[in-house]
Design a protein around this motif. Structure first.
Motif, mmCIF file in Angstrom:
data_model
loop_
_atom_site.group_PDB
_atom_site.id
_atom_site.type_symbol
_atom_site.label_atom_id
_atom_site.label_comp_id
_atom_site.label_asym_id
_atom_site.label_seq_id
_atom_site.Cartn_x
_atom_site.Cartn_y
_atom_site.Cartn_z
ATOM 1 N N ILE A 40 0.838 -1.200 0.000
ATOM 2 C CA ILE A 40 0.000 0.000 0.000
ATOM 3 C C ILE A 40 0.870 1.246 0.000
ATOM 4 C CG2 ILE A 40 -1.613 1.361 1.401
ATOM 5 C CD1 ILE A 40 -2.917 -1.349 2.199
ATOM 6 N N ALA A 41 1.882 1.252 0.850
ATOM 7 C CA ALA A 41 2.775 2.413 0.941
ATOM 8 C C ALA A 41 3.503 2.673 -0.372
ATOM 9 C CB ALA A 41 3.785 2.209 2.069
ATOM 10 N N GLN A 42 3.741 1.613 -1.146
ATOM 11 C CA GLN A 42 4.462 1.749 -2.413
ATOM 12 C C GLN A 42 3.522 1.958 -3.600
ATOM 13 O OE1 GLN A 42 7.022 -1.687 -2.482
ATOM 14 N NE2 GLN A 42 8.232 -0.940 -0.767
ATOM 15 N N GLY A 43 2.243 2.106 -3.331
ATOM 16 C CA GLY A 43 1.302 2.459 -4.389
ATOM 17 C C GLY A 43 0.726 1.316 -5.197
ATOM 18 N N VAL A 44 0.846 0.092 -4.719
ATOM 19 C CA VAL A 44 0.244 -1.039 -5.428
ATOM 20 C C VAL A 44 -1.275 -0.911 -5.324
ATOM 21 C CG1 VAL A 44 0.045 -3.559 -5.510
ATOM 22 C CG2 VAL A 44 2.242 -2.501 -4.928
ATOM 23 N N GLU A 45 -1.962 -1.174 -6.411
ATOM 24 C CA GLU A 45 -3.420 -1.099 -6.440
ATOM 25 C C GLU A 45 -4.016 -2.065 -5.413
ATOM 26 O OE1 GLU A 45 -5.508 0.802 -8.283
ATOM 27 O OE2 GLU A 45 -3.786 1.889 -9.096
ATOM 28 N N THR A 46 -5.031 -1.601 -4.699
ATOM 29 C CA THR A 46 -5.638 -2.454 -3.681
ATOM 30 C C THR A 46 -6.291 -3.697 -4.275
ATOM 31 O OG1 THR A 46 -7.585 -1.018 -3.707
ATOM 32 C CG2 THR A 46 -5.966 -0.656 -1.944
ATOM 33 N N ALA A 47 -6.787 -3.613 -5.496
ATOM 34 C CA ALA A 47 -7.359 -4.806 -6.142
ATOM 35 C C ALA A 47 -6.285 -5.865 -6.355
ATOM 36 C CB ALA A 47 -8.018 -4.434 -7.461
ATOM 37 N N THR A 48 -5.089 -5.445 -6.697
ATOM 38 C CA THR A 48 -3.971 -6.376 -6.876
ATOM 39 C C THR A 48 -3.603 -7.010 -5.539
ATOM 40 O OG1 THR A 48 -3.118 -5.083 -8.728
ATOM 41 C CG2 THR A 48 -1.554 -6.554 -7.616
ATOM 42 N N ILE A 49 -3.579 -6.207 -4.498
ATOM 43 C CA ILE A 49 -3.265 -6.716 -3.163
ATOM 44 C C ILE A 49 -4.339 -7.704 -2.715
ATOM 45 C CG2 ILE A 49 -2.894 -6.102 -0.742
ATOM 46 C CD1 ILE A 49 -1.940 -3.314 -1.796
ATOM 47 N N TRP A 50 -5.601 -7.359 -2.959
ATOM 48 C CA TRP A 50 -6.694 -8.246 -2.566
ATOM 49 C C TRP A 50 -6.595 -9.591 -3.281
ATOM 50 C CZ3 TRP A 50 -9.288 -9.094 1.407
ATOM 51 C CH2 TRP A 50 -10.386 -9.937 1.382
ATOM 52 N N ARG A 51 -6.260 -9.584 -4.564
ATOM 53 C CA ARG A 51 -6.096 -10.849 -5.301
ATOM 54 C C ARG A 51 -4.992 -11.693 -4.678
ATOM 55 N NH1 ARG A 51 -7.405 -7.455 -9.669
ATOM 56 N NH2 ARG A 51 -5.230 -7.071 -10.178
ATOM 57 N N ALA A 52 -3.935 -11.057 -4.191
ATOM 58 C CA ALA A 52 -2.848 -11.786 -3.523
ATOM 59 C C ALA A 52 -3.328 -12.407 -2.218
ATOM 60 C CB ALA A 52 -1.666 -10.849 -3.268
ATOM 61 N N VAL A 53 -4.153 -11.689 -1.488
ATOM 62 C CA VAL A 53 -4.712 -12.223 -0.239
ATOM 63 C C VAL A 53 -5.590 -13.436 -0.539
ATOM 64 C CG1 VAL A 53 -6.268 -11.751 1.697
ATOM 65 C CG2 VAL A 53 -4.622 -10.001 0.970
ATOM 66 N N VAL A 54 -6.461 -13.318 -1.525
ATOM 67 C CA VAL A 54 -7.346 -14.423 -1.890
ATOM 68 C C VAL A 54 -6.535 -15.639 -2.332
ATOM 69 C CG1 VAL A 54 -9.140 -15.180 -3.512
ATOM 70 C CG2 VAL A 54 -9.286 -12.924 -2.445
ATOM 71 N N ALA A 55 -5.484 -15.420 -3.095
ATOM 72 C CA ALA A 55 -4.644 -16.530 -3.560
ATOM 73 C C ALA A 55 -3.928 -17.215 -2.396
ATOM 74 C CB ALA A 55 -3.625 -16.028 -4.584
ATOM 75 N N ALA A 56 -3.491 -16.441 -1.426
ATOM 76 C CA ALA A 56 -2.752 -17.000 -0.296
ATOM 77 C C ALA A 56 -3.667 -17.669 0.734
ATOM 78 C CB ALA A 56 -1.932 -15.900 0.376
ATOM 79 N N TYR A 57 -4.889 -17.186 0.854
ATOM 80 C CA TYR A 57 -5.827 -17.686 1.861
ATOM 81 C C TYR A 57 -7.186 -18.024 1.239
ATOM 82 C CZ TYR A 57 -2.594 -15.700 5.319
ATOM 83 O OH TYR A 57 -1.490 -15.398 6.085
ATOM 84 N N PRO A 58 -7.226 -18.936 0.287
ATOM 85 C CA PRO A 58 -8.505 -19.201 -0.399
ATOM 86 C C PRO A 58 -9.589 -19.753 0.524
ATOM 87 C CG PRO A 58 -6.873 -20.860 -0.979
ATOM 88 C CD PRO A 58 -6.154 -19.797 -0.191
ATOM 89 N N ASP A 59 -9.218 -20.437 1.586
ATOM 90 C CA ASP A 59 -10.210 -21.007 2.486
ATOM 91 C C ASP A 59 -10.726 -20.008 3.520
ATOM 92 O OD1 ASP A 59 -9.928 -23.414 1.189
ATOM 93 O OD2 ASP A 59 -8.433 -24.167 2.593
ATOM 94 N N ARG A 60 -10.035 -18.895 3.690
ATOM 95 C CA ARG A 60 -10.435 -17.890 4.686
ATOM 96 C C ARG A 60 -11.324 -16.787 4.124
ATOM 97 N NH1 ARG A 60 -7.926 -17.550 9.880
ATOM 98 N NH2 ARG A 60 -9.513 -15.922 10.066
ATOM 99 N N VAL A 61 -11.199 -16.536 2.822
ATOM 100 C CA VAL A 61 -11.945 -15.440 2.207
ATOM 101 C C VAL A 61 -13.282 -15.961 1.686
ATOM 102 C CG1 VAL A 61 -11.944 -13.681 0.396
ATOM 103 C CG2 VAL A 61 -9.801 -14.276 1.553
ATOM 104 N N PRO A 62 -14.383 -15.436 2.230
ATOM 105 C CA PRO A 62 -15.700 -15.887 1.759
ATOM 106 C C PRO A 62 -15.881 -15.616 0.260
ATOM 107 C CG PRO A 62 -15.914 -14.564 3.756
ATOM 108 C CD PRO A 62 -14.493 -14.444 3.302
ATOM 109 N N VAL A 63 -16.589 -16.494 -0.390
ATOM 110 C CA VAL A 63 -16.824 -16.368 -1.834
ATOM 111 C C VAL A 63 -17.424 -15.006 -2.174
ATOM 112 C CG1 VAL A 63 -18.124 -17.309 -3.779
ATOM 113 C CG2 VAL A 63 -17.032 -18.855 -2.149
ATOM 114 N N ARG A 64 -18.311 -14.511 -1.357
ATOM 115 C CA ARG A 64 -18.971 -13.228 -1.637
ATOM 116 C C ARG A 64 -18.009 -12.050 -1.610
ATOM 117 N NH1 ARG A 64 -19.612 -10.470 3.032
ATOM 118 N NH2 ARG A 64 -19.519 -11.661 4.956
ATOM 119 N N LEU A 65 -16.825 -12.216 -1.036
ATOM 120 C CA LEU A 65 -15.848 -11.134 -0.956
ATOM 121 C C LEU A 65 -14.739 -11.241 -1.992
ATOM 122 C CD1 LEU A 65 -15.430 -10.812 2.911
ATOM 123 C CD2 LEU A 65 -16.845 -9.416 1.389
#
Length: 66
Positions: A40-65
């Motif tokens: 975030i501090a380096q200006g990466v798009e939040t959508a890109t960051i969110w995709r990384a979170v979903v990829a790393a934690y697919p079982d934790r992120v609800p499908v609706r999110l």
């Protein structure tokens, strides 16, 4: 994705305390080894960051999110 939406999704998926811990401590491969906070501090798009979170934690992120 707005930054406030990103934080809401992260907190809904992990809880407020654990979400902040992940943001500060987990280095994501998809973000070039950066943490969420660093990306975030380096200006990466939040959508890109969110995709990384979903990829790393697919079982934790609800499908609706995804």
């Amino acid at each position: 994705m707005r930054l406030t939406d990103f934080w809401e999704r992260l907190e809904q998926s992990f809880g407020s305390v654990y979400a902040r811990s992940i943001a500060a401590d987990h280095a994501f491969t998809e973000l070039g080894g950066r943490t969420i906070d660093a990306a975030i501090a380096q200006g990466v798009e939040t959508a890109t960051i969110w995709r990384a979170v979903v990829a790393a934690y697919p079982d934790r992120v609800p499908v609706r999110l995804r």
